[in-house]
Design an enzyme around this catalytic site. Structure first.
Site, PDB file in Angstrom:
ATOM      1  N   LYS A 154     -31.363  22.202  53.802  1.00 37.81           N
ATOM      2  CA  LYS A 154     -31.944  21.724  55.055  1.00 37.81           C
ATOM      3  C   LYS A 154     -32.057  20.204  55.032  1.00 37.81           C
ATOM      4  CE  LYS A 154     -35.886  20.701  56.920  1.00 37.81           C
ATOM      5  NZ  LYS A 154     -35.397  19.792  57.945  1.00 37.81           N
ATOM      6  N   GLY A 207     -39.422  14.827  49.284  1.00 33.14           N
ATOM      7  CA  GLY A 207     -40.064  14.321  50.496  1.00 33.14           C
ATOM      8  C   GLY A 207     -41.448  13.813  50.168  1.00 33.14           C
ATOM      9  N   SER A 208     -42.325  13.857  51.157  1.00 34.98           N
ATOM     10  CA  SER A 208     -43.652  13.273  50.983  1.00 34.98           C
ATOM     11  C   SER A 208     -44.532  14.149  50.101  1.00 34.98           C
ATOM     12  CB  SER A 208     -44.308  13.112  52.362  1.00 34.98           C
ATOM     13  OG  SER A 208     -44.449  14.390  52.954  1.00 34.98           O
ATOM     14  N   VAL A 211     -46.332  17.008  52.296  1.00 36.80           N
ATOM     15  CA  VAL A 211     -45.565  18.233  52.578  1.00 36.80           C
ATOM     16  C   VAL A 211     -45.217  18.946  51.267  1.00 36.80           C
ATOM     17  CG1 VAL A 211     -43.508  19.215  53.656  1.00 36.80           C
ATOM     18  CG2 VAL A 211     -44.665  17.289  54.745  1.00 36.80           C
ATOM     19  N   GLY A 212     -44.912  18.161  50.223  1.00 36.07           N
ATOM     20  CA  GLY A 212     -44.570  18.760  48.928  1.00 36.07           C
ATOM     21  C   GLY A 212     -45.689  19.636  48.396  1.00 36.07           C
ATOM     22  N   GLU A 229     -39.736  16.355  44.214  1.00 37.05           N
ATOM     23  CA  GLU A 229     -39.489  14.910  44.075  1.00 37.05           C
ATOM     24  C   GLU A 229     -40.225  14.247  45.221  1.00 37.05           C
ATOM     25  OE1 GLU A 229     -38.087  13.620  41.582  1.00 37.05           O
ATOM     26  OE2 GLU A 229     -36.629  15.013  40.774  1.00 37.05           O
ATOM     27  N   CYS A 263     -38.006   6.016  47.330  1.00 43.68           N
ATOM     28  CA  CYS A 263     -39.136   6.543  46.551  1.00 43.68           C
ATOM     29  C   CYS A 263     -39.361   5.719  45.292  1.00 43.68           C
ATOM     30  CB  CYS A 263     -38.910   8.009  46.223  1.00 43.68           C
ATOM     31  SG  CYS A 263     -37.317   8.293  45.456  1.00 43.68           S
ATOM     32  N   GLU A 354     -48.230   4.545  49.472  1.00 50.50           N
ATOM     33  CA  GLU A 354     -46.807   4.329  49.690  1.00 50.50           C
ATOM     34  C   GLU A 354     -46.586   3.850  51.129  1.00 50.50           C
ATOM     35  OE1 GLU A 354     -44.135   7.795  49.938  1.00 50.50           O
ATOM     36  OE2 GLU A 354     -42.855   6.753  48.506  1.00 50.50           O
TER      37      GLU A 354
HETATM   38  P1  NAD Z   1     -41.249  14.686  54.656  1.00 48.58           P
HETATM   39  O1  NAD Z   1     -42.093  15.270  53.585  1.00 48.58           O
HETATM   40  O2  NAD Z   1     -41.855  14.465  55.980  1.00 48.58           O
HETATM   41  O3  NAD Z   1     -39.967  15.603  54.915  1.00 48.58           O
HETATM   42  C1  NAD Z   1     -39.070  15.941  53.884  1.00 48.58           C
HETATM   43  C2  NAD Z   1     -38.318  17.201  54.292  1.00 48.58           C
HETATM   44  O4  NAD Z   1     -39.233  18.281  54.378  1.00 48.58           O
HETATM   45  C3  NAD Z   1     -37.641  17.110  55.666  1.00 48.58           C
HETATM   46  O5  NAD Z   1     -36.402  17.775  55.616  1.00 48.58           O
HETATM   47  C4  NAD Z   1     -38.621  17.860  56.562  1.00 48.58           C
HETATM   48  O6  NAD Z   1     -38.002  18.439  57.683  1.00 48.58           O
HETATM   49  C5  NAD Z   1     -39.092  18.950  55.608  1.00 48.58           C
HETATM   50  N1  NAD Z   1     -40.387  19.549  55.982  1.00 48.58           N
HETATM   51  C6  NAD Z   1     -41.354  19.040  56.787  1.00 48.58           C
HETATM   52  N2  NAD Z   1     -42.374  19.906  56.895  1.00 48.58           N
HETATM   53  C7  NAD Z   1     -42.061  20.965  56.125  1.00 48.58           C
HETATM   54  C8  NAD Z   1     -42.740  22.182  55.808  1.00 48.58           C
HETATM   55  N3  NAD Z   1     -43.942  22.462  56.300  1.00 48.58           N
HETATM   56  N4  NAD Z   1     -42.137  23.050  54.969  1.00 48.58           N
HETATM   57  C9  NAD Z   1     -40.933  22.773  54.418  1.00 48.58           C
HETATM   58  N5  NAD Z   1     -40.238  21.647  54.697  1.00 48.58           N
HETATM   59  C10 NAD Z   1     -40.805  20.750  55.530  1.00 48.58           C
HETATM   60  O7  NAD Z   1     -40.649  13.350  54.024  1.00 48.58           O
HETATM   61  P2  NAD Z   1     -39.736  12.264  54.740  1.00 48.58           P
HETATM   62  O8  NAD Z   1     -40.591  11.471  55.644  1.00 48.58           O
HETATM   63  O9  NAD Z   1     -38.488  12.899  55.268  1.00 48.58           O
HETATM   64  O10 NAD Z   1     -39.285  11.380  53.474  1.00 48.58           O
HETATM   65  C11 NAD Z   1     -40.041  10.345  52.969  1.00 48.58           C
HETATM   66  C12 NAD Z   1     -40.768  10.768  51.709  1.00 48.58           C
HETATM   67  O11 NAD Z   1     -39.847  11.298  50.748  1.00 48.58           O
HETATM   68  C13 NAD Z   1     -41.429   9.614  51.009  1.00 48.58           C
HETATM   69  O12 NAD Z   1     -42.726   9.977  50.621  1.00 48.58           O
HETATM   70  C14 NAD Z   1     -40.567   9.391  49.762  1.00 48.58           C
HETATM   71  O13 NAD Z   1     -41.206   8.765  48.705  1.00 48.58           O
HETATM   72  C15 NAD Z   1     -40.131  10.766  49.451  1.00 48.58           C
HETATM   73  N6  NAD Z   1     -38.927  10.741  48.608  1.00 48.58           N
HETATM   74  C16 NAD Z   1     -39.016  11.089  47.292  1.00 48.58           C
HETATM   75  C17 NAD Z   1     -37.893  11.029  46.477  1.00 48.58           C
HETATM   76  C18 NAD Z   1     -37.940  11.384  45.016  1.00 48.58           C
HETATM   77  O14 NAD Z   1     -36.886  11.653  44.461  1.00 48.58           O
HETATM   78  N7  NAD Z   1     -39.089  11.402  44.388  1.00 48.58           N
HETATM   79  C19 NAD Z   1     -36.684  10.625  47.015  1.00 48.58           C
HETATM   80  C20 NAD Z   1     -36.641  10.281  48.354  1.00 48.58           C
HETATM   81  C21 NAD Z   1     -37.772  10.354  49.148  1.00 48.58           C
END
Ligand code: NAD
Length: 450
Positions: A154, A207-208, A211-212, A229, A263, A354
């Site tokens: 996704k 992701g964030s 949400v993680g 991650e 990140c 962040e």
């Molecule tokens: P986000 O958490 O908003 O979204 C990430 C993904 O999760 C998207 O595809 C989103 O559609 C999906 N998502 C949203 N709600 C969800 C749910 N309830 N259940 C399952 N999936 C869901 O993050 P973002 O704004 O897209 O990305 C930015 C964040 O990602 C920053 O915090 C950044 O630090 C982090 N990031 C981490 C790494 C790493 O490797 N550690 C790498 C890149 C980005």
């Protein structure tokens, strides 16, 4: 069918509409993946390896097209986007070596033969963010496929185009239909369904942290493993004995790369008090020289932020902050924000949270112990750099900082041959490196009585 409109962040203009899958459509993709996985896992390892090498070759042949899509939907400078497309092919090539090297054990026991098998989970769900859409996807799907799994991927709502194209290229390379399903749509629909679906047996989420945490709770309810991650607030620690010119020259790239939407961004610059003023003097021209503008221009080092919402979020952190100096950015259409250097206090939000924009918070420290304590004074623990000409100090500080990925006298964070991932609030588990394919297997132990 409902749709999401994908925008070009450099202009704000619409690129195209992309389907937003429903739960039923997500379930149908998972069912296709389940069906494809059986035959894929049954292939001879050499045949799975060959298929992944063909996928790598097709990606390489389409690297320019993928790079141009990344420029369009994510606003990455074209030079960076080309590096990313080449990286996807390299990651596939690297994990094409894994099927023939996933080796179980034979354990000495009385009365028979004891063997461990490394078996694929089945279907792996991979959820990726918008900041590095295709590289982060590849870090999950390449080792997952190598280990004999099928993948449902996704992409983020804002940047689905490279993932969709990779789905086409997998078929063009001859991967079985259904083995690599790209499901576009909303996180709370498609992503949540990956988490709750009984046939998705492992989840990789990037992701964030917010949400993680929800994804981890959902996976716990389903008793399925999850790799996380998440966010970061990484420190660049500059000691007085460092090569200050070299360290300062690298700071803009370490935090303003991808407009700070990285990140691993070194978004806290910790400088030993005795060289604090001198270091800022060296940094100012390096920031002024950082080239912000049209992502299609080969000389550009930084493009726009991903969205208007992201620009508002970044602005809110900088409003009222003590700005030391800034670089330049285009005005007008697109989601632009200038590289910004802020002098921060230890308890300021900007020093702990962040920002995910081209903003670095500078703080002085007193000695080695203070530097380590300050670097660790955040919920995150992803990356970081240590600048010193004293090797013993480099070793001590790298062992004291609680981050998953550190470098001494370098700003580098990611090599596909080495493990990558965060400690504390930055995540759980590791991607990349020699062990990643094994993380997509479950160990089965069988005792054969003789
Ligand atoms: P986000 O958490 O908003 O979204 C990430 C993904 O999760 C998207 O595809 C989103 O559609 C999906 N998502 C949203 N709600 C969800 C749910 N309830 N259940 C399952 N999936 C869901 O993050 P973002 O704004 O897209 O990305 C930015 C964040 O990602 C920053 O915090 C950044 O630090 C982090 N990031 C981490 C790494 C790493 O490797 N550690 C790498 C890149 C980005």
């Amino acid at each position: 069918m409902s749709v999401h409109t994908v925008l070009n962040p450099a202009t704000g203009a619409a690129i195209r509409d992309v389907p937003a899958a429903s739960i039923a459509e997500t379930d149908a993709a998972v069912a296709r993946a389940v069906a494809a996985q059986r035959g894929w896992a049954a292939l001879a390892p050499v045949d799975r390896a060959d298929a992944l090498r063909r996928f790598a070759a097709v990606v390489e042949a389409h690297a320019e097209e993928l790079a141009q899509l990344e420029v369009l939907e994510a606003g990455h400078p074209v030079g960076s986007a080309r590096w990313e497309a080449a990286h996807v092919a390299q990651v596939l090539q690297y994990y094409a070596g894994a099927p023939e090297r996933l080796i179980g054990k034979q354990i000495p026991v009385a009365g028979g033969l004891d063997v461990t098998y490394l078996e694929p989970y089945g279907v792996v769900g991979i959820i990726v963010p918008w900041n590095f859409p295709m590289t982060i996807a590849a870090w999950g799907f390449a080792p997952a496929l190598a280990a004999g799994n099928a993948v449902v991927l996704k992409p983020a709502e804002l940047t689905p185009l490279t993932a969709m194209r990779l789905g086409d290229l997998a078929l063009e390379a001859g991967l079985p239909e259904g083995l690599f399903e790209v499901v576009t749509g909303a996180g709370p629909v498609v992503g949540e369904r990956f988490v709750s679906h009984p046939d998705v047996r492992k989840v990789v989420f990037t992701g964030s942290t917010r949400v993680g945490t929800e994804v981890a709770a959902g996976c716990a309810r389903e008793l399925k493993p999850v790799t996380l991650e998440l966010g970061g607030k990484s420190a660049n620690i500059v000691f007085a004995d460092a090569d200050l010119e070299r360290a300062a020259a690298g700071v803009p790239g370490s935090v303003f790369d991808n407009a700070g939407q990285d990140c691993c961004a070194r978004s806290r610059l910790l400088v030993e008090r005795s060289v604090y003023d001198r270091f800022l003097e060296l940094l100012e021209p390096a920031v002024a020289a950082w080239r912000v503008g049209d992502p299609n221009d080969e000389a550009t080092e930084m493009g726009p932020l991903i969205s208007a919402a992201q620009r508002e979020r970044v602005s809110a952190y900088v409003d009222g902050a003590d700005v030391a100096f800034r670089g330049s950015a285009p005005t007008g259409d697109g989601f632009w924000f200038p590289p910004t250097v802020v002098l921060a206090g230890r308890e300021d939000r900007i020093a702990k949270e962040e920002v995910f924009g081209p903003v670095v918070a500078v703080l002085p420290f007193d000695d080695e112990a203070d530097a380590i304590a300050l670097a660790n004074d955040t919920v995150y623990g992803l990356a970081g750099s240590i600048w010193t000409e004293n090797l013993a100090r480099g070793i001590r500080v790298s062992r004291g900082v609680r981050s998953g990925v550190l470098s001494v006298n370098s700003h580098s964070s990611v090599r596909y041959t080495t493990p990558f991932g965060g400690m504390k609030g930055s995540g759980l588990g590791r991607e990349l490196g020699p062990d990643a394919a094994e993380h997509f297997t479950e160990t089965k132990n069988v005792f054969y009585a003789t």
